[in-house]
Design a protein around this motif. Structure first.
Motif, PDB file in Angstrom:
ATOM      1  N   LEU A  44       0.822  -1.209   0.000  1.00 18.60           N
ATOM      2  CA  LEU A  44       0.000   0.000   0.000  1.00 18.60           C
ATOM      3  C   LEU A  44       0.855   1.258   0.000  1.00 18.60           C
ATOM      4  CD1 LEU A  44      -2.722  -1.078   2.594  1.00 18.60           C
ATOM      5  CD2 LEU A  44      -3.028  -0.811   0.133  1.00 18.60           C
ATOM      6  N   LEU A  45       2.018   1.187   0.636  1.00 19.08           N
ATOM      7  CA  LEU A  45       2.911   2.348   0.728  1.00 19.08           C
ATOM      8  C   LEU A  45       3.915   2.405  -0.417  1.00 19.08           C
ATOM      9  CD1 LEU A  45       3.754   2.274   4.542  1.00 19.08           C
ATOM     10  CD2 LEU A  45       2.528   4.105   3.369  1.00 19.08           C
ATOM     11  N   LEU A  46       4.315   1.224  -0.934  1.00 23.09           N
ATOM     12  CA  LEU A  46       5.508   1.170  -1.781  1.00 23.09           C
ATOM     13  C   LEU A  46       5.259   0.771  -3.226  1.00 23.09           C
ATOM     14  CD1 LEU A  46       7.986  -0.466   0.766  1.00 23.09           C
ATOM     15  CD2 LEU A  46       7.591   1.947   0.314  1.00 23.09           C
ATOM     16  N   THR A  47       4.002   0.618  -3.662  1.00 26.17           N
ATOM     17  CA  THR A  47       3.769   0.258  -5.072  1.00 26.17           C
ATOM     18  C   THR A  47       2.929   1.279  -5.811  1.00 26.17           C
ATOM     19  OG1 THR A  47       1.825  -1.065  -4.477  1.00 26.17           O
ATOM     20  CG2 THR A  47       3.931  -2.217  -4.626  1.00 26.17           C
ATOM     21  N   TYR A  48       2.365   2.264  -5.099  1.00 25.53           N
ATOM     22  CA  TYR A  48       1.527   3.270  -5.758  1.00 25.53           C
ATOM     23  C   TYR A  48       1.836   4.634  -5.159  1.00 25.53           C
ATOM     24  CZ  TYR A  48      -2.650   5.659  -7.523  1.00 25.53           C
ATOM     25  OH  TYR A  48      -3.516   6.538  -8.133  1.00 25.53           O
TER      26      TYR A  48
ATOM     27  N   LEU B 170       8.557  10.995  -2.183  1.00 26.98           N
ATOM     28  CA  LEU B 170       8.951  10.048  -3.229  1.00 26.98           C
ATOM     29  C   LEU B 170      10.332   9.466  -2.949  1.00 26.98           C
ATOM     30  CD1 LEU B 170       8.478   8.679  -5.949  1.00 26.98           C
ATOM     31  CD2 LEU B 170       9.443  10.698  -7.051  1.00 26.98           C
ATOM     32  N   ILE B 171      11.259  10.307  -2.494  1.00 23.58           N
ATOM     33  CA  ILE B 171      12.615   9.836  -2.196  1.00 23.58           C
ATOM     34  C   ILE B 171      12.578   8.770  -1.102  1.00 23.58           C
ATOM     35  CG2 ILE B 171      14.834  10.523  -1.216  1.00 23.58           C
ATOM     36  CD1 ILE B 171      14.483  11.360  -4.112  1.00 23.58           C
ATOM     37  N   LEU B 172      11.759   8.992  -0.056  1.00 25.68           N
ATOM     38  CA  LEU B 172      11.643   8.011   1.029  1.00 25.68           C
ATOM     39  C   LEU B 172      11.060   6.690   0.511  1.00 25.68           C
ATOM     40  CD1 LEU B 172      10.354  10.250   3.956  1.00 25.68           C
ATOM     41  CD2 LEU B 172      12.578   9.142   3.793  1.00 25.68           C
ATOM     42  N   VAL B 173      10.041   6.779  -0.356  1.00 26.45           N
ATOM     43  CA  VAL B 173       9.436   5.565  -0.927  1.00 26.45           C
ATOM     44  C   VAL B 173      10.460   4.816  -1.769  1.00 26.45           C
ATOM     45  CG1 VAL B 173       7.731   4.721  -2.581  1.00 26.45           C
ATOM     46  CG2 VAL B 173       7.057   6.408  -0.863  1.00 26.45           C
ATOM     47  N   LEU B 174      11.198   5.539  -2.614  1.00 37.94           N
ATOM     48  CA  LEU B 174      12.214   4.889  -3.456  1.00 37.94           C
ATOM     49  C   LEU B 174      13.319   4.259  -2.611  1.00 37.94           C
ATOM     50  CD1 LEU B 174      12.591   7.507  -6.341  1.00 37.94           C
ATOM     51  CD2 LEU B 174      11.287   5.377  -6.356  1.00 37.94           C
ATOM     52  N   SER B 175      13.686   4.919  -1.507  1.00 37.56           N
ATOM     53  CA  SER B 175      14.723   4.361  -0.622  1.00 37.56           C
ATOM     54  C   SER B 175      14.248   3.039  -0.024  1.00 37.56           C
ATOM     55  CB  SER B 175      15.034   5.367   0.504  1.00 37.56           C
ATOM     56  OG  SER B 175      15.523   6.568  -0.011  1.00 37.56           O
TER      57      SER B 175
ATOM     58  N   ASP C  12       4.398  17.295   8.581  1.00 38.10           N
ATOM     59  CA  ASP C  12       4.772  16.401   9.682  1.00 38.10           C
ATOM     60  C   ASP C  12       5.953  15.544   9.251  1.00 38.10           C
ATOM     61  OD1 ASP C  12       4.999  14.685  11.788  1.00 38.10           O
ATOM     62  OD2 ASP C  12       2.944  13.917  11.710  1.00 38.10           O
ATOM     63  N   GLY C  13       7.107  15.711   9.923  1.00 37.24           N
ATOM     64  CA  GLY C  13       8.320  14.999   9.514  1.00 37.24           C
ATOM     65  C   GLY C  13       8.643  13.769  10.331  1.00 37.24           C
ATOM     66  N   ASN C  14       7.719  13.305  11.202  1.00 37.09           N
ATOM     67  CA  ASN C  14       7.974  12.110  12.018  1.00 37.09           C
ATOM     68  C   ASN C  14       7.771  10.866  11.155  1.00 37.09           C
ATOM     69  OD1 ASN C  14       8.191  10.097  13.861  1.00 37.09           O
ATOM     70  ND2 ASN C  14       6.823  10.992  15.362  1.00 37.09           N
ATOM     71  N   VAL C  15       8.853  10.157  10.804  1.00 32.77           N
ATOM     72  CA  VAL C  15       8.765   9.023   9.879  1.00 32.77           C
ATOM     73  C   VAL C  15       9.173   7.707  10.538  1.00 32.77           C
ATOM     74  CG1 VAL C  15       9.062  10.417   7.804  1.00 32.77           C
ATOM     75  CG2 VAL C  15      11.080   9.586   9.019  1.00 32.77           C
ATOM     76  N   GLU C  16       9.163   7.651  11.878  1.00 32.57           N
ATOM     77  CA  GLU C  16       9.519   6.394  12.541  1.00 32.57           C
ATOM     78  C   GLU C  16       8.594   5.271  12.093  1.00 32.57           C
ATOM     79  OE1 GLU C  16       9.891   4.311  16.973  1.00 32.57           O
ATOM     80  OE2 GLU C  16       9.649   6.493  16.804  1.00 32.57           O
ATOM     81  N   TRP C  17       7.267   5.573  12.020  1.00 30.37           N
ATOM     82  CA  TRP C  17       6.302   4.541  11.620  1.00 30.37           C
ATOM     83  C   TRP C  17       6.604   4.021  10.213  1.00 30.37           C
ATOM     84  CZ3 TRP C  17       3.311   4.955   7.267  1.00 30.37           C
ATOM     85  CH2 TRP C  17       3.243   6.218   6.678  1.00 30.37           C
ATOM     86  N   PHE C  18       7.022   4.919   9.303  1.00 31.67           N
ATOM     87  CA  PHE C  18       7.299   4.513   7.928  1.00 31.67           C
ATOM     88  C   PHE C  18       8.527   3.615   7.861  1.00 31.67           C
ATOM     89  CE2 PHE C  18       9.361   5.257   3.793  1.00 31.67           C
ATOM     90  CZ  PHE C  18       8.332   4.870   2.949  1.00 31.67           C
ATOM     91  N   ILE C  19       9.593   4.003   8.556  1.00 33.63           N
ATOM     92  CA  ILE C  19      10.810   3.177   8.578  1.00 33.63           C
ATOM     93  C   ILE C  19      10.508   1.825   9.204  1.00 33.63           C
ATOM     94  CG2 ILE C  19      13.144   2.998   9.509  1.00 33.63           C
ATOM     95  CD1 ILE C  19      13.314   6.037   9.443  1.00 33.63           C
ATOM     96  N   SER C  20       9.791   1.842  10.332  1.00 34.25           N
ATOM     97  CA  SER C  20       9.477   0.608  11.050  1.00 34.25           C
ATOM     98  C   SER C  20       8.623  -0.320  10.206  1.00 34.25           C
ATOM     99  CB  SER C  20       8.760   0.950  12.360  1.00 34.25           C
ATOM    100  OG  SER C  20       8.434  -0.213  13.060  1.00 34.25           O
TER     101      SER C  20
ATOM    102  N   GLU D  95      20.490   3.514   6.689  1.00 38.26           N
ATOM    103  CA  GLU D  95      20.320   3.071   5.309  1.00 38.26           C
ATOM    104  C   GLU D  95      19.451   4.061   4.531  1.00 38.26           C
ATOM    105  OE1 GLU D  95      21.026   0.136   2.247  1.00 38.26           O
ATOM    106  OE2 GLU D  95      21.969   0.683   4.129  1.00 38.26           O
ATOM    107  N   PHE D  96      18.379   4.533   5.172  1.00 39.36           N
ATOM    108  CA  PHE D  96      17.512   5.522   4.544  1.00 39.36           C
ATOM    109  C   PHE D  96      18.296   6.803   4.246  1.00 39.36           C
ATOM    110  CE2 PHE D  96      13.769   3.038   5.602  1.00 39.36           C
ATOM    111  CZ  PHE D  96      12.854   3.442   4.634  1.00 39.36           C
ATOM    112  N   ASN D  97      19.096   7.259   5.217  1.00 34.40           N
ATOM    113  CA  ASN D  97      19.878   8.477   5.013  1.00 34.40           C
ATOM    114  C   ASN D  97      20.822   8.331   3.822  1.00 34.40           C
ATOM    115  OD1 ASN D  97      18.717   9.830   7.142  1.00 34.40           O
ATOM    116  ND2 ASN D  97      20.276   9.242   8.628  1.00 34.40           N
TER     117      ASN D  97
END
Length: 587
Positions: A98-102, A520-525, A117-125, A470-472
C-alpha cells in the motif's frame, strides 16, 4: 503481463490489457476507471484491501486476473446471502504494498509530508518490517504485566496462609492449656456432659458454618450476576444499530467525496501547470515586446502583455488557494474516515464482549441454582439434627457442672469454632507448599519474560538505527542523482531534517513540489532497500518534476520494477509502452 478486470470498482465491463516490461503510459479521462484498475493491481500484492472494497456495489460477482511470468494470479469475488465469498491466489501478501507500489496524493506518507509532519519512525518501522519486533515486544510486555500482577496476588495469598497458620498454632496452644486446666478440676460427670454438649453443638455448628459459607457464596454469585447484567446493559447501550448503520453510510459518503475531491484536485493541478506555462510565455513575450501571439499567431499590441500577465497571475493565485482548500478537505475526510473505521471496530469488539458476558451470565445462573439447592439440603440436615438432640436434652440437662468448668468449655468451644473458620479459609487459599512452588515458577517466568522484552527492545533500536542510516544513505544518493540542491537526514528522534547549503529548513516552508519529492525519495529508498515489487504505479498528478528529472525517475524505476505504469488524465484513452525518455510530462 496480461490483466483482466470485471465488476471491480467503476469497471463494470470485462476489461483487459497487455503490458510489456518497461514504462507504460495509461491515459484516460477522469472517472474512467484508472483508480479502480490501480486498486485491483495493488490488491494482488496485499490482502489488506478487502473484497468488499473491490467488488462493484451493484454487481453479484467480479474478478481480477493477472498472468505474470506464465503464472496466473487472481481474486474472484461472489456476493452470497450473508456477505461475500472469495477465491484468491496473490502474487504476495504484504501490507507494505500500500505504501511502496503506488505513488499518488492518496499515499499516506505523501499526505503526512505535505501537511508538514516529519515524524517518519512509523514509515521506517513498517517498510523495513521492524514493526514486527515492536509488536512482539508489546505483546510480551502485556504478558509480563499480567504475570507480575499474578505474582503479586500469589505473594499476598502466601502471606495470608502463613498468617492463618500462625493463628491456628496459637489457638491449638490455648486449647491444650485449657484442656489440661479443665481435666484437673473436672470429674467424670463434667467430662461426660462436656462431651455430649460439645458433640451436639459441634455437629450443629458444622452445619451452620456450611450454610453460612454457601450463603456467602450465593451472595457473591448474585452480586457477580448483577454486575454482569449491568455491564451487558452498559455495553448494549453503546452498541446502537442505528449509529452503526449511520457510520457505515457516512463512510460510503466520505469515500465518494474523497473520490470526487481527488479527481477535482488532479484537474486543478493540471490547470495550474497549464497556467504556469502560459504565464511564462506571456512574461517572455512582454520581455521582448513581441507583437505576435506565440499561441494563436495573431497580431497584438505589445502593451497588452502586462495586463494579460496580471489576469493570469490572479487566476493562478485563486486556483492555488482553491487547491490548498481541496487538499485540506481531503486530509480532513481521511481523518474522519479513520475515526469511523475505529468506531466500527469498537462496535465489533463490544458485540464480541457482550456475547462472552451473556455466556458467563448463563453459567452464573446455573451455579446459583446449584448453590440454592445445596443450601436447602443443609437447612434440612440442620432441622433433623436439632430434633434428634432435643429428644436427649433431658439427659444433658440433668448433668450439672461447676461455673469454672462451664466457662472453660465455653472458651474451648469458641476457640474450636474460630479454628474451623481459619481451616476453611486455609482450604480456600490452598496448600502453602504448592502456593510457594507456584510463586517460584512465576518469578522464574517473569525473569525470562523481562529478559526477552529487554532483548527485543535492544534489537528494535539496533535495527531501527541501522534502517535509519540506510535511509539516510540512499535518500541522499537519490537527491544527488536527481540534482536537487538539498540534503535529507532522519535524526535520532526519527524526524525528517532538510538542509540547504548547510542551513536547516522547516518542512512546512518547503513548496508542495519539494515536499512531494521528499515523500517520493523516502518511498524509493524503501523500495531499493527492503521491498521487491513486480510493478510500480505512479500518478502523474503527484509529480511536479521537469522533463529531465522525470525521465531519470522513470529510468531509475525500471531498475527496481519490471513494469512501471504512469497514470495520467486525458480527454482520450491510450495505453502505450515507451522508453522512459519518450514519456513526456503533460503540459
Amino acid at each position: 503481463m496480461k490483466v483482466r478486470v470485471f465488476n471491480i470498482g467503476g469497471i463494470t465491463q470485462d476489461y483487459s490489457l497487455d503490458l510489456e516490461k518497461g514504462v507504460t503510459s495509461y491515459e484516460a479521462p477522469n472517472a474512467y476507471g484508472k483508480t479502480s484498475l490501480v486498486r485491483a493491481l495493488i490488491s494482488l500484492l496485499t490482502s489488506s484491501i478487502k473484497a468488499e472494497d473491490l467488488l462493484n456495489v451493484f454487481a453479484d460477482s467480479g474478478y481480477i486476473e493477472v498472468e505474470l511470468d506464465n503464472k496466473l494470479y487472481y481474486r474472484r469475488i461472489k456476493r452470497i446471502k450473508n456477505g461475500l465469498s472469495e477465491d484468491k491466489n496473490l502474487i504476495m501478501d504484504d501490507d507494505r504494498a500500500l505504501l511502496l507500489t503506488y505513488f499518488s496524493p492518496e499515499n499516506k506518507l505523501v499526505t503526512q509530508i505535505l501537511s508538514g509532519d516529519g515524524n517518519v519512525e512509523w514509515f521506517i518501522s513498517a517498510t523495513s518490517k521492524i514493526n514486527e519486533i515492536k509488536a512482539k515486544k508489546e505483546e510480551l510486555q502485556k504478558l509480563l504485566t499480567a504475570e507480575i500482577n499474578a505474582r503479586d496476588d500469589l505473594q499476598k495469598k502466601y502471606n495470608n496462609i502463613r498468617e492463618i497458620q500462625a493463628k491456628i498454632r496459637a489457638i491449638d496452644e490455648e486449647i491444650d492449656k485449657l484442656e489440661k486446666e479443665r481435666e484437673s478440676s473436672s470429674n467424670i460427670v463434667a467430662k461426660t456432659t462436656y462431651t455430649i454438649t460439645l458433640t451436639r453443638q459441634n455437629k450443629i455448628n458444622e452445619i451452620v458454618n456450611k450454610i453460612k459459607v454457601k450463603k456467602d457464596e450465593l451472595a457473591n454469585l448474585e452480586f457477580a450476576l448483577k454486575k454482569i447484567e449491568e455491564e451487558i446493559q452498559n455495553k448494549e447501550s453503546k452498541v446502537s444499530p442505528d449509529i452503526k448503520t449511520q457510520l457505515q453510510k457516512e463512510l460510503e459518503e466520505i469515500n465518494e467525496k474523497l473520490k470526487l475531491k481527488t479527481s477535482d484536485r488532479s484537474e486543478l493541478e493540471i490547470e495550474l501547470k497549464v497556467l504556469e506555462r502560459v504565464l511564462e510565455e506571456v512574461d517572455e513575450s512582454d520581455k521582448h515586446h513581441l507583437d505576435t501571439c506565440n499561441v494563436c499567431g495573431s497580431k497584438v499590441d505589445p502593451s497588452i502583455w502586462k495586463e494579460r500577465a496580471e489576469i493570469i497571475s490572479r487566476e493562478l493565485r485563486d486556483k492555488t488557494s482553491l487547491l490548498d482548500s481541496l487538499r485540506n478537505d481531503i486530509i480532513g475526510l481521511q481523518k474522519r474516515k479513520e475515526e469511523i473505521d475505529l468506531r466500527l471496530k469498537e462496535f465489533q469488539t463490544l458485540e464480541n464482549e457482550i456475547a462472552k458476558l451473556k455466556a458467563k451470565k448463563e453459567e452464573l445462573i446455573n451455579r446459583i441454582g446449584s448453590v440454592k439447592f445445596q443450601i436447602d439440603d443443609l437447612e434440612r440436615q440442620k432441622r433433623e439434627t436439632e430434633e434428634r438432640f432435643n429428644k436427649s436434652e433431658s439427659l444433658s440437662g440433668a448433668i450439672a457442672t461447676s461455673d469454672d468448668s462451664t466457662s472453660i468449655l465455653k472458651r474451648i468451644e469458641e476457640l474450636r469454632k474460630k479454628r474451623e473458620e481459619y481451616e476453611y479459609e486455609l482450604q480456600l487459599l490452598g496448600v502453602p507448599s504448592s502456593v510457594l512452588e507456584e510463586l517460584k515458577e512465576k518469578e522464574e517466568h517473569i525473569e525470562q519474560l523481562q529478559k526477552k522484552v529487554d532483548e527485543l527492545q535492544v534489537e528494535y533500536i539496533r535495527r531501527l538505527t541501522k534502517a535509519r542510516e540506510e535511509f539516510n544513505r540512499i535518500s541522499n544518493q537519490l537527491l544527488r542523482k536527481f540534482e536537487f540542491d538539498m540534503e535529507a537526514e532522519i535524526d535520532g528522534n526519527y524526524r525528517l531534517i532538510i538542509r540547504r547549503k548547510g542551513a536547516i529548513i522547516d518542512i512546512k516552508k518547503l513548496s508542495s513540489s519539494e515536499r512531494t519529492t521528499l515523500a517520493l525519495i523516502l518511498v524509493l529508498s524503501a523500495l531499493r532497500a527492503y521491498f521487491k515489487t513486480p510493478y510500480f504505479i505512479i500518478d502523474e498528478s503527484a509529480m511536479t518534476f521537469d522533463q529531465k528529472r522525470f525521465n531519470r525517475l522513470l529510468e531509475y524505476l525500471t531498475e527496481i520494477a519490471d513494469y512501471v505504469i504512469v497514470t495520467r488524465s486525458s480527454e482520450n484513452t491510450e495505453i502505450k509502452t515507451l522508453p522512459p525518455k519518450q514519456i513526456e510530462i503533460s503540459s
